[in-house]
Design a protein around this motif. Sequence first.
Motif, mmCIF file in Angstrom:
data_model
loop_
_atom_site.group_PDB
_atom_site.id
_atom_site.type_symbol
_atom_site.label_atom_id
_atom_site.label_comp_id
_atom_site.label_asym_id
_atom_site.label_seq_id
_atom_site.Cartn_x
_atom_site.Cartn_y
_atom_site.Cartn_z
ATOM 1 N N ILE A 30 0.844 -1.195 0.000
ATOM 2 C CA ILE A 30 0.000 0.000 0.000
ATOM 3 C C ILE A 30 0.880 1.246 0.000
ATOM 4 O O ILE A 30 1.749 1.407 0.859
ATOM 5 N N ASN A 31 0.649 2.104 -0.953
ATOM 6 C CA ASN A 31 1.403 3.358 -1.053
ATOM 7 C C ASN A 31 0.736 4.404 -0.166
ATOM 8 O O ASN A 31 -0.222 5.063 -0.567
ATOM 9 N N ILE A 32 1.242 4.523 1.045
ATOM 10 C CA ILE A 32 0.637 5.428 2.029
ATOM 11 C C ILE A 32 1.328 6.783 1.989
ATOM 12 O O ILE A 32 2.557 6.881 1.951
ATOM 13 N N GLU A 33 0.512 7.841 2.014
ATOM 14 C CA GLU A 33 1.022 9.204 2.119
ATOM 15 C C GLU A 33 0.922 9.629 3.582
ATOM 16 O O GLU A 33 -0.169 9.674 4.158
ATOM 17 N N TYR A 34 2.059 9.930 4.187
ATOM 18 C CA TYR A 34 2.103 10.322 5.582
ATOM 19 C C TYR A 34 2.070 11.852 5.687
ATOM 20 O O TYR A 34 2.705 12.550 4.900
ATOM 21 N N PHE A 35 1.330 12.352 6.681
ATOM 22 C CA PHE A 35 1.242 13.807 6.824
ATOM 23 C C PHE A 35 1.283 14.200 8.296
ATOM 24 O O PHE A 35 0.972 13.412 9.189
ATOM 25 N N PHE A 36 1.672 15.441 8.503
ATOM 26 C CA PHE A 36 1.744 16.023 9.848
ATOM 27 C C PHE A 36 1.226 17.448 9.764
ATOM 28 O O PHE A 36 1.719 18.255 8.985
ATOM 29 N N THR A 37 0.195 17.753 10.543
ATOM 30 C CA THR A 37 -0.333 19.116 10.570
ATOM 31 C C THR A 37 0.431 19.926 11.614
ATOM 32 O O THR A 37 0.284 19.717 12.813
ATOM 33 N N ASP A 38 1.256 20.830 11.146
ATOM 34 C CA ASP A 38 2.216 21.538 11.990
ATOM 35 C C ASP A 38 1.643 22.871 12.452
ATOM 36 O O ASP A 38 1.404 23.765 11.652
ATOM 37 N N THR A 39 1.422 23.002 13.749
ATOM 38 C CA THR A 39 0.910 24.259 14.301
ATOM 39 C C THR A 39 2.012 25.292 14.490
ATOM 40 O O THR A 39 1.730 26.458 14.725
ATOM 41 N N GLY A 40 3.270 24.846 14.427
ATOM 42 C CA GLY A 40 4.390 25.744 14.693
ATOM 43 C C GLY A 40 4.674 25.913 16.169
ATOM 44 O O GLY A 40 5.605 26.624 16.553
ATOM 45 N N LYS A 41 3.887 25.247 17.010
ATOM 46 C CA LYS A 41 4.046 25.350 18.466
ATOM 47 C C LYS A 41 4.317 23.985 19.093
ATOM 48 O O LYS A 41 4.092 23.798 20.288
ATOM 49 N N GLU A 42 4.786 23.055 18.288
ATOM 50 C CA GLU A 42 5.018 21.700 18.778
ATOM 51 C C GLU A 42 6.306 21.638 19.603
ATOM 52 O O GLU A 42 7.172 22.509 19.517
ATOM 53 N N LEU A 43 6.428 20.566 20.383
ATOM 54 C CA LEU A 43 7.662 20.332 21.126
ATOM 55 C C LEU A 43 8.827 20.087 20.164
ATOM 56 O O LEU A 43 8.647 19.440 19.129
ATOM 57 N N PRO A 44 10.024 20.557 20.475
ATOM 58 C CA PRO A 44 11.181 20.264 19.628
ATOM 59 C C PRO A 44 11.399 18.760 19.444
ATOM 60 O O PRO A 44 11.821 18.305 18.371
ATOM 61 N N GLU A 45 11.098 17.992 20.490
ATOM 62 C CA GLU A 45 11.259 16.541 20.407
ATOM 63 C C GLU A 45 10.346 15.924 19.349
ATOM 64 O O GLU A 45 10.663 14.873 18.777
ATOM 65 N N VAL A 46 9.201 16.554 19.095
ATOM 66 C CA VAL A 46 8.275 16.047 18.075
ATOM 67 C C VAL A 46 8.921 16.125 16.703
ATOM 68 O O VAL A 46 8.903 15.158 15.926
ATOM 69 N N TYR A 47 9.497 17.271 16.381
ATOM 70 C CA TYR A 47 10.139 17.434 15.074
ATOM 71 C C TYR A 47 11.301 16.460 14.904
ATOM 72 O O TYR A 47 11.486 15.884 13.827
ATOM 73 N N ALA A 48 12.074 16.270 15.962
ATOM 74 C CA ALA A 48 13.208 15.340 15.895
ATOM 75 C C ALA A 48 12.728 13.905 15.668
ATOM 76 O O ALA A 48 13.323 13.147 14.893
ATOM 77 N N TYR A 49 11.646 13.539 16.326
ATOM 78 C CA TYR A 49 11.118 12.174 16.194
ATOM 79 C C TYR A 49 10.559 11.935 14.798
ATOM 80 O O TYR A 49 10.749 10.863 14.221
ATOM 81 N N LEU A 50 9.901 12.929 14.239
ATOM 82 C CA LEU A 50 9.372 12.786 12.881
ATOM 83 C C LEU A 50 10.499 12.593 11.871
ATOM 84 O O LEU A 50 10.357 11.825 10.912
ATOM 85 N N THR A 51 11.603 13.272 12.080
ATOM 86 C CA THR A 51 12.758 13.105 11.194
ATOM 87 C C THR A 51 13.291 11.671 11.263
ATOM 88 O O THR A 51 13.609 11.058 10.239
#
Length: 277
Positions: A30-51
Motif C-alpha cells: 500500500i502506497n501510504i502518504e504520511y502527513f503532519f499538521t504543523d501548528t508551529g508550536k510543537e515540542l522540539p522533540e516532536v520534530y526530531a522524532y518525525l525526522t
Amino acid sequence: MSGTRHVLGLSGGRDSAALAIFMRQRHPDINIEYFFTDTGKELPEVYAYLTRLEGYLGKPIQRLNPDRDFDFWLKSYKNYLPSAQSRWCTRQLKLRPFESWVRNFLEEGDTVISYVAIRSDEEYREGYQSRKAKLHVRLPFKDASIDKSGVIEILEGSGLGLPDYYRWRSRSGCTFCFFQQKIEWVRLKEEHPDAFEEAKSYEKTALEHGSPFTWSQGESLSDLEQPERQKQIREEHEKRLRRARARLQTNPLRPQQTVDIDDVYGGAAKACLTCHK
C-alpha cells in the motif's frame, strides 16, 4: 483517472508512529502518504522524532501547515485561550488543514482511505468521523487487537523506540496544550523554559481580555510556577504514581509494563485524538 489515496496522519506521538511502522511491515504493497499538521508550536522533540521516523519509513512526511497560525486564530477568538470546552486550536490548526488537503483528492474523484491509530483498548474513542462519501476511516489496531503494550512492542522492535518527550510528558502536541497535567507544566518549565514563558505570555494577554480560561485548570501559570506550589504538585504526583503502580496487574507475558501519566490521572479519554495520537 480517479483512484484511491491512502493517508496516515502523524502527530509525533507514540500510537501514530507505531501505526506507520505496522502498516509498512504488514502492508508494504500500500502506497501510504504520511502527513503532519504543523501548528508551529510543537515540542522540539516532536520534530526530531518525525525526522527519525522518515528515515525508517524511507519516504517524507508531508507537512500540512495551516495558512493562518496560532496567533491569528487567538486574535480571531478575542484572545480567549483554547480549552477542553472550546477546542478551536484543534479545529483550525489540525482538522482544517487536513480537510483542505484531502478535499483536493476528493474533487479529483479519488477515494481517500485514512488510517487512524486508535488501539483495541480504547473503546471510548471513535476517531475522525467522515461526512464525505469517498473518505473512509480505517482502524488497523482495533482490527488487529493491538493495545498500548502492543504499540510499545512495535516501536521497540523497530529500533525507533519512544519519542524522547515521554521521559517527562505523556503526549505530543503544542507546548502549551491545555490537556497537560500540572506535573507536566512543572516539567515543561524545566525542559523548555522559553516555551513555558511564551505560554505565560499568552495566558496573561488572554486574562487581560477577559478570557475565562487559564492553561491549567484552576490556577495561572504564574501561580503554578511558585516554588512551594511546584513542590506540592511533585509530592501529589508521586502519591498518585505509587497508587497507579500498586493497581497495575502483573502480566507474565509482559513483565515490564509501563505506567504513564494517563494511567496515573485517568485522562486518556478526554485527550484530543487529533493532536495526541
